[in-house]
Design a protein around this motif. Structure first.
Motif, PDB file in Angstrom:
ATOM      1  N   MET A 183       0.839  -1.192   0.000  1.00 14.30           N
ATOM      2  CA  MET A 183       0.000   0.000   0.000  1.00 14.30           C
ATOM      3  C   MET A 183       0.876   1.245   0.000  1.00 14.30           C
ATOM      4  N   ASP A 184       0.537   2.213  -0.845  1.00 18.15           N
ATOM      5  CA  ASP A 184       1.244   3.489  -0.853  1.00 18.15           C
ATOM      6  C   ASP A 184       0.766   4.338   0.308  1.00 18.15           C
ATOM      7  N   VAL A 185       1.694   4.724   1.182  1.00 21.22           N
ATOM      8  CA  VAL A 185       1.376   5.551   2.344  1.00 21.22           C
ATOM      9  C   VAL A 185       2.415   6.666   2.489  1.00 21.22           C
ATOM     10  N   PRO A 186       2.574   7.510   1.467  1.00 18.93           N
ATOM     11  CA  PRO A 186       3.610   8.535   1.535  1.00 18.93           C
ATOM     12  C   PRO A 186       3.332   9.538   2.647  1.00 18.93           C
ATOM     13  N   GLY A 187       4.385   9.903   3.364  1.00 27.97           N
ATOM     14  CA  GLY A 187       4.265  10.898   4.415  1.00 27.97           C
ATOM     15  C   GLY A 187       3.663  10.391   5.703  1.00 27.97           C
ATOM     16  N   ILE A 188       3.456   9.080   5.824  1.00 27.24           N
ATOM     17  CA  ILE A 188       2.876   8.512   7.042  1.00 27.24           C
ATOM     18  C   ILE A 188       3.942   7.669   7.733  1.00 27.24           C
ATOM     19  N   GLN A 189       4.116   7.921   9.024  1.00 24.81           N
ATOM     20  CA  GLN A 189       5.092   7.175   9.810  1.00 24.81           C
ATOM     21  C   GLN A 189       4.532   5.795  10.156  1.00 24.81           C
ATOM     22  N   GLU A 237      -4.652  -5.017  11.225  1.00 24.96           N
ATOM     23  CA  GLU A 237      -5.384  -5.984  12.045  1.00 24.96           C
ATOM     24  C   GLU A 237      -5.920  -7.089  11.145  1.00 24.96           C
ATOM     25  N   VAL A 238      -5.744  -8.333  11.581  1.00 27.81           N
ATOM     26  CA  VAL A 238      -6.285  -9.488  10.866  1.00 27.81           C
ATOM     27  C   VAL A 238      -7.273 -10.184  11.780  1.00 27.81           C
ATOM     28  N   THR A 239      -8.506 -10.320  11.303  1.00 28.38           N
ATOM     29  CA  THR A 239      -9.544 -11.026  12.033  1.00 28.38           C
ATOM     30  C   THR A 239     -10.157 -12.041  11.074  1.00 28.38           C
ATOM     31  N   GLY A 240      -9.925 -13.326  11.344  1.00 34.21           N
ATOM     32  CA  GLY A 240     -10.418 -14.357  10.423  1.00 34.21           C
ATOM     33  C   GLY A 240      -9.753 -14.184   9.068  1.00 34.21           C
ATOM     34  N   ASN A 241     -10.578 -13.994   8.027  1.00 36.40           N
ATOM     35  CA  ASN A 241     -10.013 -13.772   6.695  1.00 36.40           C
ATOM     36  C   ASN A 241     -10.221 -12.320   6.244  1.00 36.40           C
ATOM     37  N   THR A 242     -10.266 -11.396   7.219  1.00 41.84           N
ATOM     38  CA  THR A 242     -10.422  -9.978   6.909  1.00 41.84           C
ATOM     39  C   THR A 242      -9.192  -9.204   7.360  1.00 41.84           C
ATOM     40  N   LEU A 243      -8.666  -8.382   6.464  1.00 47.29           N
ATOM     41  CA  LEU A 243      -7.524  -7.519   6.762  1.00 47.29           C
ATOM     42  C   LEU A 243      -8.031  -6.093   6.863  1.00 47.29           C
ATOM     43  N   LEU A 244      -7.677  -5.404   7.949  1.00 48.29           N
ATOM     44  CA  LEU A 244      -8.057  -4.016   8.154  1.00 48.29           C
ATOM     45  C   LEU A 244      -6.796  -3.194   8.336  1.00 48.29           C
ATOM     46  N   ILE A 245      -6.662  -2.138   7.519  1.00 47.58           N
ATOM     47  CA  ILE A 245      -5.522  -1.234   7.603  1.00 47.58           C
ATOM     48  C   ILE A 245      -6.071   0.162   7.843  1.00 47.58           C
ATOM     49  N   THR A 246      -5.627   0.812   8.913  1.00 48.02           N
ATOM     50  CA  THR A 246      -6.066   2.172   9.212  1.00 48.02           C
ATOM     51  C   THR A 246      -4.846   3.033   9.493  1.00 48.02           C
ATOM     52  N   GLY A 247      -5.005   4.322   9.281  1.00 48.46           N
ATOM     53  CA  GLY A 247      -3.921   5.245   9.555  1.00 48.46           C
ATOM     54  C   GLY A 247      -4.361   6.666   9.307  1.00 48.46           C
ATOM     55  N   GLU A 248      -3.423   7.577   9.468  1.00 55.38           N
ATOM     56  CA  GLU A 248      -3.750   8.983   9.270  1.00 55.38           C
ATOM     57  C   GLU A 248      -2.523   9.750   8.807  1.00 55.38           C
ATOM     58  N   ARG A 249      -2.725  10.581   7.805  1.00 54.34           N
ATOM     59  CA  ARG A 249      -1.692  11.522   7.390  1.00 54.34           C
ATOM     60  C   ARG A 249      -2.052  12.847   8.040  1.00 54.34           C
ATOM     61  N   LYS A 250      -1.163  13.325   8.897  1.00 56.63           N
ATOM     62  CA  LYS A 250      -1.416  14.550   9.648  1.00 56.63           C
ATOM     63  C   LYS A 250      -1.407  15.762   8.715  1.00 56.63           C
ATOM     64  N   GLU A 251      -2.298  16.708   9.017  1.00 53.12           N
ATOM     65  CA  GLU A 251      -2.362  17.942   8.254  1.00 53.12           C
ATOM     66  C   GLU A 251      -1.243  18.865   8.708  1.00 53.12           C
ATOM     67  N   GLU A 252      -0.528  19.420   7.735  1.00 49.82           N
ATOM     68  CA  GLU A 252       0.519  20.373   8.077  1.00 49.82           C
ATOM     69  C   GLU A 252      -0.129  21.724   8.323  1.00 49.82           C
ATOM     70  N   LYS A 253       0.307  22.384   9.388  1.00 48.17           N
ATOM     71  CA  LYS A 253      -0.263  23.679   9.759  1.00 48.17           C
ATOM     72  C   LYS A 253       0.289  24.767   8.844  1.00 48.17           C
ATOM     73  N   GLU A 254      -0.587  25.685   8.466  1.00 46.80           N
ATOM     74  CA  GLU A 254      -0.155  26.807   7.637  1.00 46.80           C
ATOM     75  C   GLU A 254       0.714  27.741   8.466  1.00 46.80           C
ATOM     76  N   GLU A 255       1.743  28.275   7.844  1.00 43.11           N
ATOM     77  CA  GLU A 255       2.649  29.192   8.513  1.00 43.11           C
ATOM     78  C   GLU A 255       2.154  30.619   8.349  1.00 43.11           C
TER      79      GLU A 255
END
Length: 162
Positions: free
Chosen positions: A71-77, A84-102
């Motif tokens: 999976m492409d996840v640029p900018g995500i640590q 998470e794997v439950t039975g035959n289901t794969l769940l992928i979650t995450g978040e790309r943080k919003e950069e604050k405007e200067e």
């Protein structure tokens, strides 16, 4: 029954397009259109405006011994991604943080999306969930899911009857 979908390329000759197969027959273009419309409509909020959404795309492949998801996840640590794997289901979650405007900076264009994502998919067979590994390198998440022994092909020797 197989889905065929040509992938555009610059190769000439018989290798001009790569064919992908799947279970939906000649309806593949309609499924692709439906997915695009679902993605577009999911970006509208209840107020009628557009929300920012991070669209995490992935590839899933299979060998005799394992399933691999990339999976492409640029900018995500790595620590911002949950697998998470439950039975035959794969769940992928995450978040790309919003950069604050200067302050003191005028933005003429802001196109880089941010926000959370969640992808859930049914795996094609049972996997050994205790042996699943996930690594994130250069913006690509690679999940290796070893197949359970019940899912691996077993060769049966046919014996003649006497």
């Amino acid at each position: 029954m197989a889905v065929t979908q040509a992938v555009k390329g610059t190769v000439s000759g018989p290798e001009q397009s790569i064919i992908r197969s799947g279970p939906f027959g000649s309806r593949a273009p309609f499924w692709a259109l439906r997915n695009e419309m679902d993605n577009l409509l999911s970006r509208f909020s209840g107020e009628g405006g557009l929300t920012q959404a991070f669209d995490a795309v992935l590839d899933m492949s299979e060998t005799d011994n394992e399933i691999e998801v990339r999976m492409d996840v640029p900018g995500i640590q790595a620590e911002e991604i949950e697998v998470e794997v439950t039975g035959n289901t794969l769940l992928i979650t995450g978040e790309r943080k919003e950069e604050k405007e200067e302050k003191g900076r005028t933005y003429h264009r802001i196109e880089r999306s941010s926000g959370s994502f969640s992808r859930s998919m049914t795996l094609p067979c049972e996997v050994d969930s205790d042996q699943v590994e996930a690594q994130c390198d250069n913006g690509v998440l690679t999940i290796t899911l070893p197949k359970s022994n019940l899912s691996k092909p077993h060769k049966i020797t046919v014996k003649p009857k006497f």
